[in-house]
Design a protein around this motif. Structure first.
Motif, PDB file in Angstrom:
ATOM      1  N   ILE A  68       0.840  50.253  13.728  1.00  0.00           N
ATOM      2  CA  ILE A  68      -0.424  50.223  13.905  1.00  0.00           C
ATOM      3  C   ILE A  68      -0.806  48.987  14.716  1.00  0.00           C
ATOM      4  N   ASN A  69      -1.729  49.056  15.990  1.00  0.00           N
ATOM      5  CA  ASN A  69      -2.390  47.990  16.553  1.00  0.00           C
ATOM      6  C   ASN A  69      -3.715  48.257  16.736  1.00  0.00           C
ATOM      7  N   ILE A  70      -4.572  47.058  16.292  1.00  0.00           N
ATOM      8  CA  ILE A  70      -6.129  47.271  16.201  1.00  0.00           C
ATOM      9  C   ILE A  70      -6.645  46.412  17.270  1.00  0.00           C
ATOM     10  N   THR A  71      -7.707  46.869  18.061  1.00  0.00           N
ATOM     11  CA  THR A  71      -8.699  46.072  19.054  1.00  0.00           C
ATOM     12  C   THR A  71      -9.904  46.208  18.457  1.00  0.00           C
ATOM     13  N   TRP A  72     -10.258  44.846  17.840  1.00  0.00           N
ATOM     14  CA  TRP A  72     -11.699  44.937  17.236  1.00  0.00           C
ATOM     15  C   TRP A  72     -12.704  44.416  18.106  1.00  0.00           C
ATOM     16  N   PRO A  73     -13.861  44.904  17.839  1.00  0.00           N
ATOM     17  CA  PRO A  73     -14.919  44.505  18.924  1.00  0.00           C
ATOM     18  C   PRO A  73     -14.926  42.779  18.809  1.00  0.00           C
ATOM     19  N   ASN A  74     -14.784  42.193  17.818  1.00  0.00           N
ATOM     20  CA  ASN A  74     -14.600  40.769  17.560  1.00  0.00           C
ATOM     21  C   ASN A  74     -13.308  40.128  16.862  1.00  0.00           C
ATOM     22  N   ASN A  75     -12.819  39.116  17.395  1.00  0.00           N
ATOM     23  CA  ASN A  75     -11.632  38.488  16.724  1.00  0.00           C
ATOM     24  C   ASN A  75     -10.321  39.245  16.839  1.00  0.00           C
ATOM     25  N   PRO A  76      -9.199  38.784  16.895  1.00  0.00           N
ATOM     26  CA  PRO A  76      -7.880  39.290  17.409  1.00  0.00           C
ATOM     27  C   PRO A  76      -7.423  39.906  15.902  1.00  0.00           C
ATOM     28  N   TYR A  77      -6.731  40.954  16.392  1.00  0.00           N
ATOM     29  CA  TYR A  77      -5.794  41.675  15.384  1.00  0.00           C
ATOM     30  C   TYR A  77      -4.637  40.868  14.639  1.00  0.00           C
ATOM     31  N   ARG A  78      -4.701  40.649  13.384  1.00  0.00           N
ATOM     32  CA  ARG A  78      -3.698  39.929  12.719  1.00  0.00           C
ATOM     33  C   ARG A  78      -2.765  40.483  12.003  1.00  0.00           C
ATOM     34  N   GLY A  79      -2.594  42.066  12.027  1.00  0.00           N
ATOM     35  CA  GLY A  79      -1.294  42.719  11.415  1.00  0.00           C
ATOM     36  C   GLY A  79      -1.741  43.193  10.090  1.00  0.00           C
ATOM     37  N   ILE A  80      -0.705  44.023   9.337  1.00  0.00           N
ATOM     38  CA  ILE A  80      -0.860  44.585   8.225  1.00  0.00           C
ATOM     39  C   ILE A  80      -0.128  43.920   7.305  1.00  0.00           C
ATOM     40  N   CYS A  81      -0.727  43.455   6.136  1.00  0.00           N
ATOM     41  CA  CYS A  81       0.089  42.731   4.862  1.00  0.00           C
ATOM     42  C   CYS A  81      -0.167  43.714   3.604  1.00  0.00           C
ATOM     43  N   PHE A 153     -17.301  43.333  13.568  1.00  0.00           N
ATOM     44  CA  PHE A 153     -18.162  43.966  14.196  1.00  0.00           C
ATOM     45  C   PHE A 153     -19.583  43.351  14.424  1.00  0.00           C
ATOM     46  N   ALA A 154     -20.134  43.898  15.180  1.00  0.00           N
ATOM     47  CA  ALA A 154     -21.711  43.202  15.799  1.00  0.00           C
ATOM     48  C   ALA A 154     -22.917  44.039  14.767  1.00  0.00           C
ATOM     49  N   ASN A 155     -23.201  43.186  14.109  1.00  0.00           N
ATOM     50  CA  ASN A 155     -24.460  43.799  13.187  1.00  0.00           C
ATOM     51  C   ASN A 155     -25.868  44.194  14.239  1.00  0.00           C
ATOM     52  N   TYR A 156     -26.594  44.665  13.240  1.00  0.00           N
ATOM     53  CA  TYR A 156     -27.994  45.153  13.921  1.00  0.00           C
ATOM     54  C   TYR A 156     -28.502  44.115  14.951  1.00  0.00           C
ATOM     55  N   ASN A 157     -29.141  44.470  15.950  1.00  0.00           N
ATOM     56  CA  ASN A 157     -29.841  43.453  16.741  1.00  0.00           C
ATOM     57  C   ASN A 157     -30.665  44.237  17.647  1.00  0.00           C
ATOM     58  N   SER A 158     -31.868  43.988  17.784  1.00  0.00           N
ATOM     59  CA  SER A 158     -32.775  44.764  18.500  1.00  0.00           C
ATOM     60  C   SER A 158     -32.554  44.973  19.932  1.00  0.00           C
ATOM     61  N   SER A 159     -31.737  44.076  20.506  1.00  0.00           N
ATOM     62  CA  SER A 159     -31.343  44.156  21.724  1.00  0.00           C
ATOM     63  C   SER A 159     -30.175  45.079  21.704  1.00  0.00           C
ATOM     64  N   CYS A 160     -30.426  46.234  22.449  1.00  0.00           N
ATOM     65  CA  CYS A 160     -29.165  47.130  22.459  1.00  0.00           C
ATOM     66  C   CYS A 160     -27.906  46.760  23.487  1.00  0.00           C
ATOM     67  N   SER A 161     -26.746  46.875  22.616  1.00  0.00           N
ATOM     68  CA  SER A 161     -25.435  46.573  23.245  1.00  0.00           C
ATOM     69  C   SER A 161     -24.663  47.320  22.488  1.00  0.00           C
ATOM     70  N   THR A 178     -17.253  54.069  19.982  1.00  0.00           N
ATOM     71  CA  THR A 178     -18.314  53.275  20.460  1.00  0.00           C
ATOM     72  C   THR A 178     -19.559  53.389  19.771  1.00  0.00           C
ATOM     73  N   TYR A 179     -20.178  52.293  19.423  1.00  0.00           N
ATOM     74  CA  TYR A 179     -21.528  52.270  18.986  1.00  0.00           C
ATOM     75  C   TYR A 179     -22.532  51.526  19.482  1.00  0.00           C
ATOM     76  N   ASP A 180     -23.575  51.816  18.984  1.00  0.00           N
ATOM     77  CA  ASP A 180     -24.646  50.779  19.714  1.00  0.00           C
ATOM     78  C   ASP A 180     -25.373  50.177  18.558  1.00  0.00           C
ATOM     79  N   ARG A 181     -25.302  48.795  18.614  1.00  0.00           N
ATOM     80  CA  ARG A 181     -25.911  47.903  17.463  1.00  0.00           C
ATOM     81  C   ARG A 181     -27.330  48.140  17.252  1.00  0.00           C
ATOM     82  N   CYS A 182     -27.977  48.535  18.364  1.00  0.00           N
ATOM     83  CA  CYS A 182     -29.640  48.559  18.067  1.00  0.00           C
ATOM     84  C   CYS A 182     -29.914  49.898  17.462  1.00  0.00           C
ATOM     85  N   LEU A 183     -28.943  50.877  17.306  1.00  0.00           N
ATOM     86  CA  LEU A 183     -29.290  51.914  16.591  1.00  0.00           C
ATOM     87  C   LEU A 183     -28.880  52.043  15.024  1.00  0.00           C
TER      88      LEU A 183
END
Length: 632
Positions: A68-81, A153-161, A178-183
């Motif tokens: 398994i390899n994960i690409t997070w929206p934020n921060n690097p993947y650190r493996g499974i322990c 992940f990116a929590n809610y923000n009124s500015s959509c991205s 993919t998701y939109d944080r303003c939703l």
């Protein structure tokens, strides 16, 4: 408490074996190698970055945590322990489950085919921040190694991205969502709000990667089993000998799905979509059931009500079928659910306004039926009299009176029942039409104009010269015309003088005319003029027994042989006589008595007289005379 722990330990052993055998959730196998099903974006707890989660479902083949390899929206993947610390976390989570669900860690890093896998973003995860009490699934838990404290992940923000999560198990097994944080929604199903209200925001994804935004608060994201039974079409009403198509929807990891009924059968009782047929003779409403078991072997059940309907049997009831006035007849239909009349109306009761046949089609869910009824509205008859060319006629004429009506039930005041009559007399005439809905009567007055021509001539014979005074006695006229021997001599004179200065017969005709109505009558008098009193033939006599002019006869001035013949108006001979005359003596010939002894009627009679003198030429006289007195 001890018995509960023993039961849970037994479950854990069984489930571990199930996981190792790779048969968990086998009824939900997928064709892809795995699917990302849900992302807990806004986790609970004071350090949310270590408590975030992702749920995936393994496809038809086993996968390994080492791939398994994960690409997070934020921060690097650190493996499974996987270690003692992670085992303790799983034990804490299982200790709070009150239902039959269970968390297990993989054996030998194997993620069995068709299994549910929960990825927790850090081994520093705090189990107390989420609620697992109602969980019914068996879920494999893997942890990312520690080192990340910030959110992935990116929590809610009124500015959509948008934010994208990608997971791979080698070069050919990968998926991104993919998701939109303003939703992102809060626990009230709305966007925005306080930070605490936004905790639990997650995004669910279907097999196509379509995002759905939800928030169950600080509850471990899982899908409970639910079922819903539905009719494919209609409301479950079955017609005689029929069946109904049904379907079921299942949410969650369910098993043992089936339809059941004690009063009928299913085409395939284990299919989600099938058909149901009641047993023969069953016509009473009843329920059928669909059930499925959750992972706790507890049934989830939904039911459908089966009802019955008969084929429509349409009947029209009428308060009457014959009437005189519109509005008196009402037609009421029964035997179906919906109706359509030939008039276009859709009500159960209609009020016809014209005569004719009325048809209604009634229908229900089982079909249609039709009925008809004929109504008749009688009418108050109408009538009139037509006369031509006028309602005034001349005496002796007739006029046609025509009764106008659509009915054949007619009569006249004369007693006749034909549509037209001919009348000759004055008076009122009535035309009557009789029908069930009434009587019509019309009337007309016929007048008769009695135009008669008559005049007196004094004297009407004599030795020339003399003057005959002609005096009009006509009635109902406005124009007179006098003619002598065929020549019009006078117009519109009541009295005229006719000079008789030549021997012979003078024929005088009086014509009386009513020009207003076109009525005409004529009267003729013959006046005799002769010399030396040779022969005198009267033009009138009155055999009434008064001793005056009681006989028709001849006076001659010499002794001659007289051959006289008298005729009635039809040319029939009534007197034949031959005699020798006595000079200047009146010879009575006829007293008005017929040969059969009856009395002659008043009127004009004709004579033919042959005078044969002793010496001289034979003379013949032809003419007419008037019998005007009553014979006694």
């Amino acid at each position: 408490m001890h018995s509960k722990k023993v039961l849970k330990d037994l479950k854990r052993i069984i489930l571990t074996l199930v996981v190792l055998m790779g048969v968990v959730g086998a009824s939900y196998s997928q064709s892809s190698c795995f699917q990302i099903e849900s992302v807990l974006v806004d986790a609970c707890g004071s350090n949310e970055g270590t408590n975030e989660m992702v749920r995936i479902r393994i496809g038809a083949n086993d996968l390994s945590t080492s791939d398994i390899n994960i690409t997070w929206p934020n921060n690097p993947y650190r493996g499974i322990c996987q270690n003692t610390a992670t085992a303790n976390k799983v034990a804490q989570m299982n200790a709070t489950i009150l239902s039959c669900g269970y968390f297990v860690e993989p054996v030998g890093g194997v993620l069995p085919a068709n299994s549910e896998v929960l990825i927790i973003t850090s081994t520093d995860f705090d189990p107390s921040t989420h609620d697992y009490s109602g969980m019914q699934d068996t879920i494999i838990v893997i942890f990312q190694c520690s080192g990340n404290t910030a959110g992935h992940f990116a929590n809610y923000n009124s500015s959509c991205s948008t934010r994208t999560l990608s997971i791979t198990f080698g070069a050919t097994c990968m998926e991104s969502v993919t998701y939109d944080r303003c939703l992102l929604v809060n626990q009230n199903g709305e966007v925005g709000g306080s930070s605490a209200l936004r905790d639990g925001a997650r995004v669910d994804f279907d097999a196509a990667g379509t995002a759905t935004y939800a928030n169950d608060g600080c509850t471990i994201p899982y899908v409970p089993v639910s079922v819903a039974a539905n009719f494919v079409n209609g409301d479950g009403t079955i017609c005689p000998g029929g069946s109904v198509d049904i379907s079921a929807l299942v949410n969650g990891n369910a098993s043992q799905m089936s339809w059941s009924s004690s009063q009928g059968s299913f085409a395939n009782p284990t299919n989600l979509q099938t058909s149901y047929t009641p047993n023969g003779g069953v016509t009473t409403s009843h329920y059928i059931y669909f059930s499925a078991e959750n992972n706790c072997n507890e049934p989830e059940i939904d039911s459908l009500l089966i009802t019955f309907d008969d084929l429509p049997d349409v009947t029209i009831n009428a308060n009457a079928t014959d009437a005189c006035e519109p509005g008196e007849i009402q037609l009421t239909v029964s035997g179906a659910d919906m109706y359509l009349w030939s008039t276009g109306e859709t009500t159960t009761t209609i009020t016809p306004t014209t005569s004719g046949t009325y048809t209604v089609t009634g229908s229900n869910s089982c079909g249609a039926d039709q009925a008809s009824i004929t109504v008749n509205f009688g009418t108050v008859p109408s009538c009139s009299i037509t006369n031509g060319p006028s309602n005034v006629i001349c005496s002796g004429e007739s006029v046609n009176l025509i009764g106008n009506s659509a009915s054949s039930n007619v009569s006249w005041s004369t007693g006749e029942t034909t549509s037209s009559i001919a009348v000759t007399e004055a008076g009122w005439y009535y035309f009557t039409v009789t029908e069930d809905c009434g009587v019509c009567r019309d009337s007309i007055e016929i007048s008769v104009v009695e135009t008669t021509a008559f005049f007196t001539a004094t004297p009407n014979e004599g030795i020339i010269p003399f003057d005959a005074i002609l005096e009009n006695q006509s009635t109902d006229y406005d124009m007179l015309s006098w003619s002598v021997d065929g020549t019009v001599a006078h117009q519109n004179e009541e009295v005229i003088t006719l000079p008789v200065d030549m021997p012979g017969v003078y024929e005088v005709v009086l014509t009386a005319t009513n020009t207003v109505y076109g009525c005409t009558d004529s009267y003729t008098v013959t006046i005799m003029g002769y010399e030396n009193n040779e022969t005198h033939i009267p033009n009138v006599f009155t055999p009434n027994g008064d001793g005056l002019n009681d006989y028709f006869g001849i006076t001659t001035s010499a002794a001659v042989t007289v051959d006289i013949r008298l005729f009635n108006r039809w040319g029939n001979s009534i007197v034949v006589r031959e005699y020798e005359s006595v000079p200047d003596v009146f010879e009575p010939i006829w007293d008005g008595t017929m040969s059969n002894g009856s009395t002659a009627g008043e009127g004009v009679y004709f004579y033919r007289v042959t005078i044969t003198p002793m010496n001289g030429d034979v003379e013949e006289f032809h003419g007419n005379f008037q019998l005007t007195g009553l014979v006694k």
